[in-house]
Design a protein around this motif. Structure first.
Motif, PDB file in Angstrom:
ATOM      1  N   GLN A  16       0.811  -1.210   0.000  1.00 17.15           N
ATOM      2  CA  GLN A  16       0.000   0.000   0.000  1.00 17.15           C
ATOM      3  C   GLN A  16       0.849   1.267   0.000  1.00 17.15           C
ATOM      4  O   GLN A  16       0.615   2.186  -0.785  1.00 17.15           O
ATOM      5  CB  GLN A  16      -0.921   0.010   1.216  1.00 17.15           C
ATOM      6  CG  GLN A  16      -1.732   1.296   1.369  1.00 17.15           C
ATOM      7  CD  GLN A  16      -2.486   1.352   2.684  1.00 17.15           C
ATOM      8  OE1 GLN A  16      -2.702   0.325   3.334  1.00 17.15           O
ATOM      9  NE2 GLN A  16      -2.895   2.542   3.088  1.00 17.15           N
ATOM     10  N   GLN A  17       1.869   1.325   0.882  1.00 13.51           N
ATOM     11  CA  GLN A  17       2.605   2.576   1.049  1.00 13.51           C
ATOM     12  C   GLN A  17       3.985   2.588   0.401  1.00 13.51           C
ATOM     13  O   GLN A  17       4.588   3.647   0.236  1.00 13.51           O
ATOM     14  CB  GLN A  17       2.724   2.929   2.535  1.00 13.51           C
ATOM     15  CG  GLN A  17       3.499   1.945   3.371  1.00 13.51           C
ATOM     16  CD  GLN A  17       3.479   2.304   4.847  1.00 13.51           C
ATOM     17  OE1 GLN A  17       2.710   3.147   5.299  1.00 13.51           O
ATOM     18  NE2 GLN A  17       4.362   1.674   5.633  1.00 13.51           N
ATOM     19  N   GLY A  18       4.509   1.420   0.023  1.00 13.26           N
ATOM     20  CA  GLY A  18       5.791   1.378  -0.661  1.00 13.26           C
ATOM     21  C   GLY A  18       6.990   1.243   0.251  1.00 13.26           C
ATOM     22  O   GLY A  18       8.126   1.247  -0.211  1.00 13.26           O
ATOM     23  N   PRO A 150       4.787   8.286   0.814  1.00 15.52           N
ATOM     24  CA  PRO A 150       3.966   7.066   0.736  1.00 15.52           C
ATOM     25  C   PRO A 150       3.135   7.007  -0.539  1.00 15.52           C
ATOM     26  O   PRO A 150       2.616   8.015  -1.016  1.00 15.52           O
ATOM     27  CB  PRO A 150       3.063   7.188   1.978  1.00 15.52           C
ATOM     28  CG  PRO A 150       3.827   8.053   2.933  1.00 15.52           C
ATOM     29  CD  PRO A 150       4.549   9.044   2.059  1.00 15.52           C
ATOM     30  N   GLU A 151       3.069   5.804  -1.084  1.00 19.14           N
ATOM     31  CA  GLU A 151       2.294   5.486  -2.286  1.00 19.14           C
ATOM     32  C   GLU A 151       2.913   6.018  -3.576  1.00 19.14           C
ATOM     33  O   GLU A 151       2.341   5.839  -4.658  1.00 19.14           O
ATOM     34  CB  GLU A 151       0.839   5.970  -2.158  1.00 19.14           C
ATOM     35  CG  GLU A 151       0.121   5.367  -0.959  1.00 19.14           C
ATOM     36  CD  GLU A 151      -1.320   5.804  -0.849  1.00 19.14           C
ATOM     37  OE1 GLU A 151      -1.917   6.192  -1.879  1.00 19.14           O
ATOM     38  OE2 GLU A 151      -1.871   5.757   0.263  1.00 19.14           O
ATOM     39  N   SER A 152       4.080   6.638  -3.493  1.00 21.12           N
ATOM     40  CA  SER A 152       4.727   7.124  -4.718  1.00 21.12           C
ATOM     41  C   SER A 152       5.271   5.998  -5.570  1.00 21.12           C
ATOM     42  O   SER A 152       5.645   6.216  -6.730  1.00 21.12           O
ATOM     43  CB  SER A 152       5.848   8.119  -4.381  1.00 21.12           C
ATOM     44  OG  SER A 152       6.832   7.531  -3.539  1.00 21.12           O
ATOM     45  N   THR A 154       3.581   3.902  -6.891  1.00 18.05           N
ATOM     46  CA  THR A 154       2.588   3.686  -7.945  1.00 18.05           C
ATOM     47  C   THR A 154       2.871   4.541  -9.178  1.00 18.05           C
ATOM     48  O   THR A 154       2.174   4.411 -10.188  1.00 18.05           O
ATOM     49  CB  THR A 154       1.180   4.022  -7.423  1.00 18.05           C
ATOM     50  OG1 THR A 154       1.133   5.405  -7.033  1.00 18.05           O
ATOM     51  CG2 THR A 154       0.839   3.158  -6.215  1.00 18.05           C
ATOM     52  N   PHE A 174      -0.016  13.902  -2.323  1.00 22.92           N
ATOM     53  CA  PHE A 174       1.116  13.181  -1.750  1.00 22.92           C
ATOM     54  C   PHE A 174       1.700  13.985  -0.595  1.00 22.92           C
ATOM     55  O   PHE A 174       1.594  15.221  -0.561  1.00 22.92           O
ATOM     56  CB  PHE A 174       2.203  12.943  -2.808  1.00 22.92           C
ATOM     57  CG  PHE A 174       1.903  11.816  -3.756  1.00 22.92           C
ATOM     58  CD1 PHE A 174       1.997  10.501  -3.340  1.00 22.92           C
ATOM     59  CD2 PHE A 174       1.526  12.074  -5.074  1.00 22.92           C
ATOM     60  CE1 PHE A 174       1.730   9.458  -4.211  1.00 22.92           C
ATOM     61  CE2 PHE A 174       1.253  11.044  -5.956  1.00 22.92           C
ATOM     62  CZ  PHE A 174       1.355   9.726  -5.522  1.00 22.92           C
ATOM     63  N   VAL A 193       9.489   3.558  -4.789  1.00 21.05           N
ATOM     64  CA  VAL A 193       9.023   4.588  -3.855  1.00 21.05           C
ATOM     65  C   VAL A 193      10.048   5.724  -3.774  1.00 21.05           C
ATOM     66  O   VAL A 193      11.259   5.491  -3.759  1.00 21.05           O
ATOM     67  CB  VAL A 193       8.746   4.001  -2.458  1.00 21.05           C
ATOM     68  CG1 VAL A 193      10.027   3.668  -1.704  1.00 21.05           C
ATOM     69  CG2 VAL A 193       7.878   4.945  -1.638  1.00 21.05           C
TER      70      VAL A 193
END
Length: 260
Positions: A16-18, A150-152, A154, A174, A193
């Motif tokens: 989820q958060q990397g 977080p989530e970068s 993606t 973000f 990430v």
């Protein structure tokens, strides 16, 4: 692969958060053992004259990062190829892991920040890879702790601006998160990430970290160290050079900065 070290919740959180923060991966004795190996590596480089003090970096130049320490220290090699570290990595990858690279970070007081980046840019191993960052003392924003977006992960590969953390805001909601850890804690890092580290602004604190980058055994191509991967038995494994990754890096470098 047998018993899992990480829970399903932890694996889901990483996806989820990397990144994933794990507490007490190594005990005090193990931490001190690795720090002793760092000291041996440093003393050897002082003795053989490979370390040269520079006028403008009088302290940091005496403690350069040491690369591929898993090849030089049998103690560190064992730490990275058996026990909890390799088990955690294999839980993340879902397969047998190969060591791509390792680094002993000393980060003396006054050493500058590491610019925000994605590990995939350097290693070119794809998503079946990850890094582990093991703290060997208390690490926070003061002495050069890590920060993440977080989530970068993606985003795939992007052209990350060097002044990213100085901006008033980031796109698409973000945010930047600083991570504090204690000795023996570890951070698992997704290859895509965006992350970096702050300057060591302390007066007297070092920031010792054991860094390892791993790729899954199924990876067919890798850009960095493709002929010198190492398996759990200490045997070298060769992979094809990921030549397409160089072209991708050139293309990324000419793209507009992310978030601008």
């Amino acid at each position: 692969m047998g018993f899992k070290y990480l829970s399903d919740h932890q694996l889901a959180l990483f996806q989820q958060q990397g990144f994933l923060v794990l507490r007490n991966v190594l005990n005090k004795e193990e931490v001190n053992t690795i720090k002793d190996e760092f000291e041996k590596e440093w003393l050897a480089s002082i003795t053989d004259g490979t370390v040269k003090q520079r006028e403008k970096e009088r302290l940091s130049s005496l403690y350069p990062n040491k690369f591929h320490v898993h090849k030089k220290s049998s103690v560190i090699n064992k730490m990275m190829t058996s026990g909890r570290i390799i088990k955690i990595v294999e839980d993340i990858l879902g397969e047998e892991a190969l060591i791509v690279s390792s680094t002993a970070f000393y980060k003396t007081p006054g050493t500058g920040a590491m610019q925000p980046h994605q590990d995939e840019y350097g290693f070119g191993a794809g998503k079946s890879s990850c890094a582990i960052w093991v703290g060997l003392e208390e690490i926070n924003e003061e002495n050069g702790g890590l920060y993440f977006i977080p989530e970068s992960h993606t985003l795939e590969l992007v052209n990350v601006p060097t002044d990213l953390i100085e901006r008033d805001s980031l796109p698409d909601n973000f945010k930047i998160v600083d991570i504090d850890i204690a000795a023996g804690d570890a951070i698992i890092i997704h290859p895509f990430v965006i992350h970096g580290s702050k300057k060591n602004s302390s007066l007297y604190k070092f920031r010792h970290v054991l860094f390892g980058f791993y790729a899954g055994a199924s990876v067919q191509e890798i850009f960095e160290n493709n002929e010198e991967l190492m398996d759990k038995n200490g045997q070298y494994v060769k992979k094809a050079k990921n030549l397409k990754h160089m072209k991708k890096r050139i293309r990324i470098d000419h793209q507009p900065f992310w978030g601008v």
